[in-house]
Design a protein around this motif. Structure first.
Motif, PDB file in Angstrom:
ATOM      1  N   MET A  29       0.816  -1.208   0.000  1.00 30.78           N
ATOM      2  CA  MET A  29       0.000   0.000   0.000  1.00 30.78           C
ATOM      3  C   MET A  29       0.856   1.266   0.000  1.00 30.78           C
ATOM      4  O   MET A  29       0.459   2.293  -0.551  1.00 30.78           O
ATOM      5  N   VAL A  30       2.045   1.193   0.646  1.00 25.88           N
ATOM      6  CA  VAL A  30       2.948   2.330   0.820  1.00 25.88           C
ATOM      7  C   VAL A  30       2.244   3.420   1.649  1.00 25.88           C
ATOM      8  O   VAL A  30       1.478   4.230   1.117  1.00 25.88           O
ATOM      9  N   PRO A  31       2.476   3.453   2.970  1.00 18.80           N
ATOM     10  CA  PRO A  31       1.790   4.426   3.822  1.00 18.80           C
ATOM     11  C   PRO A  31       1.907   5.871   3.342  1.00 18.80           C
ATOM     12  O   PRO A  31       0.973   6.657   3.500  1.00 18.80           O
ATOM     13  N   LEU A 216      -4.998  -0.149  -2.547  1.00 18.74           N
ATOM     14  CA  LEU A 216      -4.534  -1.312  -3.304  1.00 18.74           C
ATOM     15  C   LEU A 216      -3.373  -1.936  -2.554  1.00 18.74           C
ATOM     16  O   LEU A 216      -2.320  -1.327  -2.381  1.00 18.74           O
ATOM     17  N   GLY A 217      -3.542  -3.136  -2.098  1.00 14.64           N
ATOM     18  CA  GLY A 217      -2.530  -3.793  -1.271  1.00 14.64           C
ATOM     19  C   GLY A 217      -3.168  -4.715  -0.255  1.00 14.64           C
ATOM     20  O   GLY A 217      -2.696  -5.826  -0.017  1.00 14.64           O
ATOM     21  N   PHE A 218      -4.298  -4.262   0.350  1.00 17.49           N
ATOM     22  CA  PHE A 218      -4.967  -5.163   1.290  1.00 17.49           C
ATOM     23  C   PHE A 218      -5.447  -6.407   0.562  1.00 17.49           C
ATOM     24  O   PHE A 218      -5.403  -7.521   1.093  1.00 17.49           O
ATOM     25  N   ASP A 219      -5.904  -6.232  -0.675  1.00 22.56           N
ATOM     26  CA  ASP A 219      -6.388  -7.368  -1.445  1.00 22.56           C
ATOM     27  C   ASP A 219      -5.255  -8.259  -1.924  1.00 22.56           C
ATOM     28  O   ASP A 219      -5.438  -9.453  -2.157  1.00 22.56           O
ATOM     29  N   THR A 243      -6.195  -3.228   6.168  1.00 20.30           N
ATOM     30  CA  THR A 243      -7.118  -2.192   5.714  1.00 20.30           C
ATOM     31  C   THR A 243      -7.351  -1.153   6.800  1.00 20.30           C
ATOM     32  O   THR A 243      -7.314   0.060   6.543  1.00 20.30           O
ATOM     33  N   LEU A 244      -7.565  -1.617   8.022  1.00 20.90           N
ATOM     34  CA  LEU A 244      -7.849  -0.709   9.129  1.00 20.90           C
ATOM     35  C   LEU A 244      -6.619   0.122   9.494  1.00 20.90           C
ATOM     36  O   LEU A 244      -6.719   1.353   9.672  1.00 20.90           O
ATOM     37  N   ILE A 245      -5.455  -0.516   9.590  1.00 21.34           N
ATOM     38  CA  ILE A 245      -4.223   0.211   9.941  1.00 21.34           C
ATOM     39  C   ILE A 245      -3.885   1.241   8.865  1.00 21.34           C
ATOM     40  O   ILE A 245      -3.597   2.407   9.161  1.00 21.34           O
ATOM     41  N   PHE A 250      -3.813   6.895   6.867  1.00 22.75           N
ATOM     42  CA  PHE A 250      -4.157   7.877   5.839  1.00 22.75           C
ATOM     43  C   PHE A 250      -4.980   9.026   6.429  1.00 22.75           C
ATOM     44  O   PHE A 250      -4.738  10.205   6.137  1.00 22.75           O
ATOM     45  N   ILE A 251      -5.963   8.672   7.266  1.00 24.58           N
ATOM     46  CA  ILE A 251      -6.825   9.685   7.870  1.00 24.58           C
ATOM     47  C   ILE A 251      -6.018  10.585   8.799  1.00 24.58           C
ATOM     48  O   ILE A 251      -6.140  11.823   8.769  1.00 24.58           O
TER      49      ILE A 251
END
Length: 454
Positions: A29-31, A216-219, A243-245, A250-251
Motif C-alpha cells: 500500500m505504501v503508507p 490497493l494492497g490489502f487485497d 485495511t484498518l491500519i 491515511f486519515i
C-alpha cells in the motif's frame, strides 16, 4: 496450454504468519501514498481530504470483509479473478482479470509520475519528464536483468516510512499547538477537514473514489494464501488488519496536514501540493527527508508493479491468451519475460503526457470493478450456491457484501467521465478478445493464472 500446478505441488513453503502478512500488505500500500494525491483530492473535495478518506475506508472495510470470506473457501492465489471465476464462471472471471490488468498497467505510471513531480519540485532546473524517462529506462533494465531484491526490502521500507510518519506528526501538531488554536489557521473547527463547510457530498464521494488506489494492497494479501501457515484463518484477519491500519494512517496524516496547513487554495501545484505542506510544517529538512523516502519508495514500487504486470502478460502468453510467440517466452540469457517487460516500459511512457489525477482515477476504475465482483461472489457462493439460511447468515453473507457492492458502486459512479471512456474502451477490447478466444462463446474461456494480481 502450459500445464498448471497448484501451490501444493510446487513445494511452496507455508512460512508466513500474521505479522509478515500485515507487513506485506502495508508495504504494498505504501503508507506515504497519502501524499500522492494529496493536492488533487484536497482541491476536488474543497479541503476535505480526511473526510474523503473516511468514506473510502468504510467502503474498503466492507469489501475487505468479503475478501476474507472468499479467502476462507478459496485459499489460493488469484484473488478477485479466482473468486469471480469460481462463483460466476470463466467468462466473468476473464473479464475481472482483464480489469485487474488495467490497474497493473497504470500502476507503474503513478510511480513514474511521482518521481518526476517531486524531483522536479526539488530540482526545478531539470524538467520532470527527464526524471520520469530515466526512471522508466532504469526500472525496465533492472527488471530485464531479473532483479528481485525489492520483495526483500518490505520491512526496511516500512521502517523508513514509519520514522517519517512519526517525525511528520510531531512537527505537524507542534505547528498546530504553536498557532494556539485551529481557528487561528483559518479553520472554524477541528471537524472542518472532515465534513464541515459548504462542500457537497458528491465532491467528497468523487475524491473518495480516487482514493481507492491508496488501498490497493490489502487485497494483494490474498495472493499469499499458498505460502501462509493457516490461510483460512490468517488471511482474512490480515486483510482486515491491513485495511484498518492503513486507513487510519491515511486519515491521521491527512488530518494533521489539513490542520497544520489549511490554505489549500494556495497550493503552488496540486500535483506536488504535499511539498507546500511539508515546507510549512518542517522546512527544507523535512521536505528533503520526505522526497528521499518517497522517491525511493516510488522507485521500488515501480519495480514491483512492472515486474508483476510483466509476469501476468507472460502467463497470459504461456496459456495462449495472448500470442505465445511474443509474450510466452523467456529471455534465453536472463530467464525473464523480456518482451513483456519492455512492452510495459514502453506503455509506461504514457506517464510523460498523462496527468496524475487521470492515472489515479483509471486505476480506481479497475479496482472498484474487481471489488464489486468480490462482494457479489460472497452472496453467490454462500447464499445462492451454499444455501446458507438464518438471520445471521443473511447478515454475514447477504447484507454486509450487499453494502460493499452499494458503496463501491457509488464510488465507481463518482469517477470522472473521461475515466469511464478509458475504462470502457479497455473493457470493450477485453470483450472483443474474449470473443476471439472463445470463437463467439462457443468454447470455454481460457484460465488466466494471475498469481500476482491483487
Amino acid at each position: 496450454m502450459a500445464e498448471q500446478t497448484s501451490g501444493a505441488t510446487t513445494g511452496m513453503r507455508r512460512v508466513l504468519g500474521m505479522p509478515a502478512l500485515v507487513v506485506f500488505g502495508l508495504a504494498y500500500m505504501v503508507p506515504l501514498t497519502v501524499f500522492t494525491t494529496y493536492g488533487v483530492v484536497t482541491e476536488s473535495t474543497g479541503g476535505h481530504l480526511p473526510g474523503a478518506y473516511v468514506v473510502t475506508l468504510v467502503a474498503m472495510l466492507f469489501t475487505a470483509s468479503s475478501y476474507g470470506r472468499m479467502a476462507r473457501v478459496h485459499p489460493f492465489a488469484g484473488s478477485a479473478y479466482t473468486y469471480t471465476q469460481q462463483s460466476f464462471g470463466r467468462h466473468a472471471g476473464f473479464l475481472v482479470g482483464w480489469a485487474l490488468l488495467l490497474d497493473y498497467v497504470f500502476l507503474p505510471m503513478i510511480n513514474y509520475l511521482v518521481v518526476g513531480i517531486y524531483l522536479n519540485a526539488q530540482f526545478p532546473v531539470v524538467p520532470g519528464w527527464v526524471f520520469m524517462l530515466a526512471a522508466i529506462v532504469l526500472v525496465t533494465g533492472l527488471n530485464v536483468l531479473g532483479i528481485r531484491m525489492v520483495t526483500r526490502m518490505n520491512l526496511v521500507l516500512i521502517g523508513a516510512q514509519a520514522v517519517f510518519v512519526v517525525v511528520f506528526l510531531v512537527q505537524a501538531f507542534r505547528v498546530i499547538a504553536g498557532d494556539g488554536t485551529a481557528s487561528l489557521n483559518g479553520i472554524p473547527s477541528l471537524t472542518e477537514p472532515f465534513f464541515g463547510g459548504d462542500t457537497s457530498l458528491s465532491r467528497i464521494l468523487g475524491g473518495a473514489a480516487i482514493l481507492c488506489l491508496s488501498f490497493l494492497g490489502f487485497d494483494a494479501i490474498s495472493t499469499l494464501a499458498e505460502e501462509t501457515r493457516e490461510p483460512r484463518r490468517l488471511i482474512p484477519r490480515a486483510i482486515m488488519a491491513t485495511t484498518l491500519i492503513g486507513g487510519c494512517l491515511f486519515i491521521l496524516l491527512s488530518y494533521a496536514g489539513s490542520l497544520a496547513f489549511p490554505h489549500w487554495q494556495r497550493f503552488s501545484s496540486v500535483d506536488s501540493a504535499a511539498l507546500d505542506v511539508l515546507r510549512h510544517i518542517g522546512g527544507g529538512l523535512l521536505t528533503a527527508f520526505f522526497t528521499a523516502a518517497y522517491v525511493a519508495g516510488a522507485f521500488a514500487s515501480a519495480m514491483a508493479s512492472q515486474a508483476s504486470v510483466s509476469r501476468i502478460l507472460y502467463a497470459m502468453g504461456r496459456d495462449g491468451v495472448l500470442p505465445p510467440r511474443l509474450f510466452g517466452r523467456l529471455s534465453a540469457r536472463f530467464k525473464t519475460p523480456a518482451v513483456a517487460i519492455l512492452l510495459v516500459g514502453l506503455v509506461s511512457c504514457v506517464a510523460l503526457v498523462i496527468t496524475l489525477d487521470l492515472a489515479s482515477a483509471v486505476i480506481s476504475f479497475g479496482a472498484l470493478a474487481a471489488f464489486s465482483f468480490v462482494n457479489l461472489s460472497v452472496i453467490k457462493h454462500y447464499l445462492l450456491d451454499g444455501r446458507r439460511r438464518g438471520p445471521l447468515a443473511v447478515l454475514r453473507y447477504g447484507l454486509v457484501p450487499a453494502i460493499g457492492v452499494a458503496l463501491t458502486g457509488w464510488l465507481w459512479t463518482s469517477l470522472s467521465g473521461i475515466t469511464f471512456v478509458i475504462g470502457g474502451i479497455w473493457v470493450a477490447i477485453g470483450v472483443g478478445w474474449l470473443l476471439v478466444l472463445t470463437r463467439g462463446f462457443r468454447r470455454p474461456a481460457p484460465k488466466l493464472e494471475l498469481e500476482h494480481a491483487g
